[in-house]
Design a protein around this motif. Structure first.
Motif, PDB file in Angstrom:
ATOM      1  N   ILE A  45       0.850  -1.203   0.000  1.00 18.33           N
ATOM      2  CA  ILE A  45       0.000   0.000   0.000  1.00 18.33           C
ATOM      3  C   ILE A  45       0.878   1.243   0.000  1.00 18.33           C
ATOM      4  CG2 ILE A  45      -1.583   1.377   1.416  1.00 18.33           C
ATOM      5  CD1 ILE A  45      -3.171  -0.779   0.448  1.00 18.33           C
ATOM      6  N   ILE A  46       1.887   1.255   0.898  1.00 17.91           N
ATOM      7  CA  ILE A  46       2.756   2.438   0.995  1.00 17.91           C
ATOM      8  C   ILE A  46       3.490   2.663  -0.321  1.00 17.91           C
ATOM      9  CG2 ILE A  46       4.794   3.376   2.165  1.00 17.91           C
ATOM     10  CD1 ILE A  46       3.847   1.907   4.697  1.00 17.91           C
ATOM     11  N   LEU A  47       4.032   1.591  -0.912  1.00 18.12           N
ATOM     12  CA  LEU A  47       4.787   1.723  -2.155  1.00 18.12           C
ATOM     13  C   LEU A  47       3.881   2.157  -3.306  1.00 18.12           C
ATOM     14  CD1 LEU A  47       7.167  -1.372  -1.976  1.00 18.12           C
ATOM     15  CD2 LEU A  47       7.735   1.045  -1.665  1.00 18.12           C
ATOM     16  N   TYR A  60      -5.006   9.468   0.478  1.00 14.72           N
ATOM     17  CA  TYR A  60      -4.067   8.350   0.346  1.00 14.72           C
ATOM     18  C   TYR A  60      -2.838   8.520   1.235  1.00 14.72           C
ATOM     19  CZ  TYR A  60      -7.054   6.641  -3.297  1.00 14.72           C
ATOM     20  OH  TYR A  60      -8.147   6.151  -3.971  1.00 14.72           O
ATOM     21  N   PHE A  61      -2.457   9.776   1.501  1.00 16.94           N
ATOM     22  CA  PHE A  61      -1.362   9.970   2.454  1.00 16.94           C
ATOM     23  C   PHE A  61      -1.768   9.435   3.833  1.00 16.94           C
ATOM     24  CE2 PHE A  61       0.523  13.675  -0.122  1.00 16.94           C
ATOM     25  CZ  PHE A  61       1.440  12.832  -0.695  1.00 16.94           C
ATOM     26  N   PHE A  62      -3.000   9.707   4.220  1.00 20.20           N
ATOM     27  CA  PHE A  62      -3.474   9.188   5.509  1.00 20.20           C
ATOM     28  C   PHE A  62      -3.488   7.667   5.498  1.00 20.20           C
ATOM     29  CE2 PHE A  62      -5.989  13.359   5.863  1.00 20.20           C
ATOM     30  CZ  PHE A  62      -4.962  13.966   6.567  1.00 20.20           C
ATOM     31  N   LEU A  63      -3.938   7.115   4.373  1.00 25.86           N
ATOM     32  CA  LEU A  63      -3.986   5.649   4.263  1.00 25.86           C
ATOM     33  C   LEU A  63      -2.578   5.058   4.382  1.00 25.86           C
ATOM     34  CD1 LEU A  63      -5.497   3.052   3.764  1.00 25.86           C
ATOM     35  CD2 LEU A  63      -5.442   3.523   1.322  1.00 25.86           C
ATOM     36  N   ALA A  64      -1.600   5.694   3.713  1.00 25.50           N
ATOM     37  CA  ALA A  64      -0.216   5.205   3.796  1.00 25.50           C
ATOM     38  C   ALA A  64       0.290   5.297   5.230  1.00 25.50           C
ATOM     39  CB  ALA A  64       0.682   6.010   2.867  1.00 25.50           C
ATOM     40  N   ASN A  65      -0.059   6.383   5.897  1.00 24.00           N
ATOM     41  CA  ASN A  65       0.355   6.526   7.294  1.00 24.00           C
ATOM     42  C   ASN A  65      -0.295   5.471   8.183  1.00 24.00           C
ATOM     43  OD1 ASN A  65       2.057   9.108   8.126  1.00 24.00           O
ATOM     44  ND2 ASN A  65       0.889   9.632   6.308  1.00 24.00           N
ATOM     45  N   LEU A  66      -1.560   5.158   7.895  1.00 23.55           N
ATOM     46  CA  LEU A  66      -2.250   4.113   8.653  1.00 23.55           C
ATOM     47  C   LEU A  66      -1.549   2.768   8.458  1.00 23.55           C
ATOM     48  CD1 LEU A  66      -4.874   3.511  10.374  1.00 23.55           C
ATOM     49  CD2 LEU A  66      -5.908   2.763   8.247  1.00 23.55           C
ATOM     50  N   SER A  67      -1.134   2.502   7.221  1.00 21.27           N
ATOM     51  CA  SER A  67      -0.428   1.253   6.932  1.00 21.27           C
ATOM     52  C   SER A  67       0.885   1.181   7.704  1.00 21.27           C
ATOM     53  CB  SER A  67      -0.143   1.133   5.439  1.00 21.27           C
ATOM     54  OG  SER A  67      -1.306   0.737   4.760  1.00 21.27           O
ATOM     55  N   LEU A  68       1.575   2.315   7.760  1.00 26.40           N
ATOM     56  CA  LEU A  68       2.845   2.357   8.496  1.00 26.40           C
ATOM     57  C   LEU A  68       2.613   2.036   9.976  1.00 26.40           C
ATOM     58  CD1 LEU A  68       5.808   3.079   7.820  1.00 26.40           C
ATOM     59  CD2 LEU A  68       5.333   5.369   8.683  1.00 26.40           C
ATOM     60  N   VAL A  69       1.580   2.637  10.553  1.00 25.30           N
ATOM     61  CA  VAL A  69       1.270   2.392  11.963  1.00 25.30           C
ATOM     62  C   VAL A  69       0.889   0.919  12.164  1.00 25.30           C
ATOM     63  CG1 VAL A  69      -0.255   2.995  13.880  1.00 25.30           C
ATOM     64  CG2 VAL A  69       0.582   4.768  12.365  1.00 25.30           C
ATOM     65  N   SER A 140      -2.202  21.347   7.035  1.00 22.88           N
ATOM     66  CA  SER A 140      -3.096  20.790   8.055  1.00 22.88           C
ATOM     67  C   SER A 140      -3.014  19.264   8.102  1.00 22.88           C
ATOM     68  CB  SER A 140      -4.537  21.268   7.857  1.00 22.88           C
ATOM     69  OG  SER A 140      -4.998  20.951   6.578  1.00 22.88           O
ATOM     70  N   CYS A 141      -2.654  18.640   6.963  1.00 21.80           N
ATOM     71  CA  CYS A 141      -2.430  17.182   6.964  1.00 21.80           C
ATOM     72  C   CYS A 141      -1.317  16.822   7.937  1.00 21.80           C
ATOM     73  CB  CYS A 141      -1.993  16.695   5.584  1.00 21.80           C
ATOM     74  SG  CYS A 141      -3.321  16.498   4.450  1.00 21.80           S
ATOM     75  N   ILE A 142      -0.185  17.526   7.782  1.00 18.70           N
ATOM     76  CA  ILE A 142       0.958  17.263   8.648  1.00 18.70           C
ATOM     77  C   ILE A 142       0.562  17.504  10.108  1.00 18.70           C
ATOM     78  CG2 ILE A 142       3.351  17.923   9.181  1.00 18.70           C
ATOM     79  CD1 ILE A 142       3.505  17.064   6.421  1.00 18.70           C
ATOM     80  N   LEU A 143      -0.180  18.606  10.317  1.00 21.68           N
ATOM     81  CA  LEU A 143      -0.591  18.973  11.671  1.00 21.68           C
ATOM     82  C   LEU A 143      -1.458  17.870  12.295  1.00 21.68           C
ATOM     83  CD1 LEU A 143       0.327  21.825  12.552  1.00 21.68           C
ATOM     84  CD2 LEU A 143      -2.100  22.445  12.610  1.00 21.68           C
ATOM     85  N   LEU A 144      -2.410  17.344  11.501  1.00 15.83           N
ATOM     86  CA  LEU A 144      -3.301  16.300  12.004  1.00 15.83           C
ATOM     87  C   LEU A 144      -2.513  15.032  12.348  1.00 15.83           C
ATOM     88  CD1 LEU A 144      -6.307  16.739   9.545  1.00 15.83           C
ATOM     89  CD2 LEU A 144      -6.377  17.041  12.022  1.00 15.83           C
ATOM     90  N   LEU A 145      -1.526  14.711  11.492  1.00 16.86           N
ATOM     91  CA  LEU A 145      -0.749  13.496  11.745  1.00 16.86           C
ATOM     92  C   LEU A 145       0.176  13.674  12.947  1.00 16.86           C
ATOM     93  CD1 LEU A 145       0.039  12.442   8.092  1.00 16.86           C
ATOM     94  CD2 LEU A 145      -1.379  11.233   9.740  1.00 16.86           C
ATOM     95  N   VAL A 146       0.856  14.829  13.006  1.00 15.00           N
ATOM     96  CA  VAL A 146       1.724  15.084  14.169  1.00 15.00           C
ATOM     97  C   VAL A 146       0.885  15.089  15.443  1.00 15.00           C
ATOM     98  CG1 VAL A 146       3.210  16.802  15.267  1.00 15.00           C
ATOM     99  CG2 VAL A 146       3.479  16.310  12.839  1.00 15.00           C
TER     100      VAL A 146
HETATM  101  C1  LIG Z   1       2.157  10.432   5.841  1.00 12.73           C
HETATM  102  O1  LIG Z   1       1.569  11.673   5.526  1.00 12.73           O
HETATM  103  C2  LIG Z   1       2.479  12.681   5.135  1.00 12.73           C
HETATM  104  C3  LIG Z   1       1.773  14.016   5.045  1.00 12.73           C
HETATM  105  O2  LIG Z   1       0.509  13.941   4.502  1.00 12.73           O
HETATM  106  C4  LIG Z   1       3.137  12.264   3.839  1.00 12.73           C
HETATM  107  O3  LIG Z   1       4.035  13.254   3.378  1.00 12.73           O
HETATM  108  C5  LIG Z   1       3.867  10.954   4.061  1.00 12.73           C
HETATM  109  O4  LIG Z   1       4.403  10.486   2.856  1.00 12.73           O
HETATM  110  C6  LIG Z   1       2.919   9.902   4.647  1.00 12.73           C
HETATM  111  N1  LIG Z   1       3.673   8.710   5.057  1.00 12.73           N
HETATM  112  C7  LIG Z   1       3.781   7.616   4.311  1.00 12.73           C
HETATM  113  C8  LIG Z   1       4.476   6.457   4.897  1.00 12.73           C
HETATM  114  O5  LIG Z   1       3.297   7.561   3.222  1.00 12.73           O
END
Ligand SMILES: *[C@@H]1O[C@H](CO)[C@@H](O)[C@H](O)[C@H]1NC(C)=O
Length: 308
Positions: A45-47, A60-69, A140-146
Motif C-alpha cells: 500500500i505504501i509503495l 491516500y497519504f493518511f492511508l499510507a500513514n495508517l499502513s505504516l502504523v 493541516s495534513c501534517i498537523l493532524l498526523l503530528v
Molecule cells: C504520511 O503523511 C504525510 C503528510 O501527509 C506524507 O508526506 C507521508 O508520505 C505519509 N507517510 C507515508 C508512509 O506515506
C-alpha cells in the motif's frame, strides 16, 4: 523497596492466550501466516501510493500513514510471541515488557486517531467539496498526523510510567501473549487505585476518535441525503464504505476485548484479542485496495514497473 528492586531484575512470563497447548500451537501457526501478510500488504500500500502520482492527495497519504502504523503495531507484539514459541521460552524482561506495553499503547492510539482523521477528511471532501483543498491543506495534513502521534504518546507515557513504578511481589505470570496493561495491573501487589483511574481516562481519550468518526458520518449522511443525486450517493458510499468497514472491525473488536469482566478469560476473549492485535492490521490493506479502483490501478502499476 526490596520488592521494587526485585521487579526490575526478574523476568515476566507470558502465559499466552490459552492454557491448552494445542490452542497455543494453533495461534502460533495463525500468527506465522498473518504476520508476513500484514507486513507485505501494508508495505505494498505504501509503495503503491508513493509511486503513483495520482494518489498524492490527503486521503491516500493518511492511508499510507495508517499502513505504516499497522506495520509497527503488529511488530511490537507478534515477533516476540513467535520467537518465544519457537524457543520454547515464555519469558520477557521487565524492561522489554514495559517497552512493549508503551509502544503497543502508542500504536493503538495513533491508529485510532488516524482513523478519525480519515473520517474527517472524507466528511470535508463530501460536504464541503469547494473548500476541501483549503481546509485539508498539506500543512493541516501534517498537523493532524503530528497531532495524532502526540496524543498517542501523551496517552501512553503516563500509564507506562505508572505501571513501571508498581511492585510485583514474585507473581510475574502475564495472562496474555504480550504485556498488556490490564494483565500487569492485576499482577501487582501495590495499590493500583491511581493506575485504574488513569486507565479509565486513557480509555476515554482512546475512544474520543470514535465520537469524531460518528459525527463525521452524520455530517456525510446529512449531506448525501440533502443532495439526492444517485451518482453523488454512490460515490460517497464507495469512498466511505472501506473506511466504515475498517472502523467497525477495529472498534468492534476492541470493545469486545475490554468491555468484559476482568476476571473471566475464555477462548472467545482470546479470539477477540487475536482479531484486534493481528487480524485488523492485516485486513486494512485488503479492505482498501479491493474496493478501490485507483488503489488497484496503482498496485498493478507497481508490479508492472517491477517486472519491466
Ligand atoms: C504520511 O503523511 C504525510 C503528510 O501527509 C506524507 O508526506 C507521508 O508520505 C505519509 N507517510 C507515508 C508512509 O506515506
Amino acid at each position: 523497596m526490596r520488592e521494587e528492586n526485585q521487579s526490575s531484575t526478574l523476568d515476566f512470563i507470558l502465559l499466552g492466550l490459552t492454557s491448552q497447548q494445542e490452542q497455543e500451537d494453533f495461534f502460533f501457526i495463525l500468527f506465522l501466516f498473518i504476520y508476513p501478510i500484514t507486513l507485505i500488504g501494508n508495505m505494498l500500500i505504501i509503495l503503491a501510493i508513493h509511486f503513483d502520482i495520482r494518489l498524492h492527495n490527503p486521503m491516500y497519504f493518511f492511508l499510507a500513514n495508517l499502513s505504516l502504523v499497522d506495520i509497527f503495531f503488529s511488530s511490537v507484539t507478534i515477533p516476540k510471541m513467535l520467537a518465544n514459541h519457537l524457543l520454547g521460552s515464555k519469558s520477557i524482561s521487565f524492561g522489554r515488557c514495559i517497552t512493549q506495553m508503551y509502544f503497543m499503547l502508542v500504536m493503538a492510539n495513533v491508529d485510532s486517531y488516524i482513523l478519525a482523521v480519515m473520517a474527517y477528511d472524507r466528511a470535508v471532501a463530501i460536504s464541503r467539496p469547494l473548500h476541501y483543498t483549503t481546509i485539508v491543506s498539506p500543512k493541516s495534513c501534517i498537523l493532524l498526523l503530528v497531532g495524532s502521534w502526540m496524543v498517542g504518546n501523551a496517552n501512553s507515557l503516563p500509564h507506562t510510567l505508572l505501571t513501571a513504578s508498581l511492585s510485583f511481589c514474585g507473581n510475574q505470570e502475564v495472562a496474555n501473549f504480550y504485556c498488556d496493561i490490564a494483565s500487569l495491573l492485576k499482577l501487582s501487589c501495590s495499590d493500583i487505585y491511581l493506575n485504574v483511574k488513569m486507565m479509565y481516562l486513557g480509555v476515554g481519550v482512546f475512544c474520543m476518535p470514535l465520537l469524531c468518526i460518528i459525527i463525521s458520518y452524520v455530517w456525510v449522511f446529512s449531506t448525501v441525503l440533502r443532495v439526492p443525486s444517485t451518482k453523488g450517493v454512490l460515490k460517497a458510499f464507495s469512498t466511505c464504505g472501506s473506511h466504515l468497514t475498517v472502523v467497525s472491525l477495529y472498534y468492534g473488536t476492541v470493545m469486545g476485548m475490554y468491555f468484559r469482566p476482568l476476571t473471566s478469560y475464555s477462548l472467545k476473549d482470546a479470539v477477540l484479542t487475536v482479531m484486534y492485535m493481528a487480524v485488523t492490521p492485516m485486513l486494512n490493506p485488503f479492505i482498501y485496495s479491493l474496493r478501490n479502483r485507483d488503489m488497484k490501478a496503482a498496485l498493478r502499476k507497481l508490479f508492472c514497473k517491477r517486472i519491466s
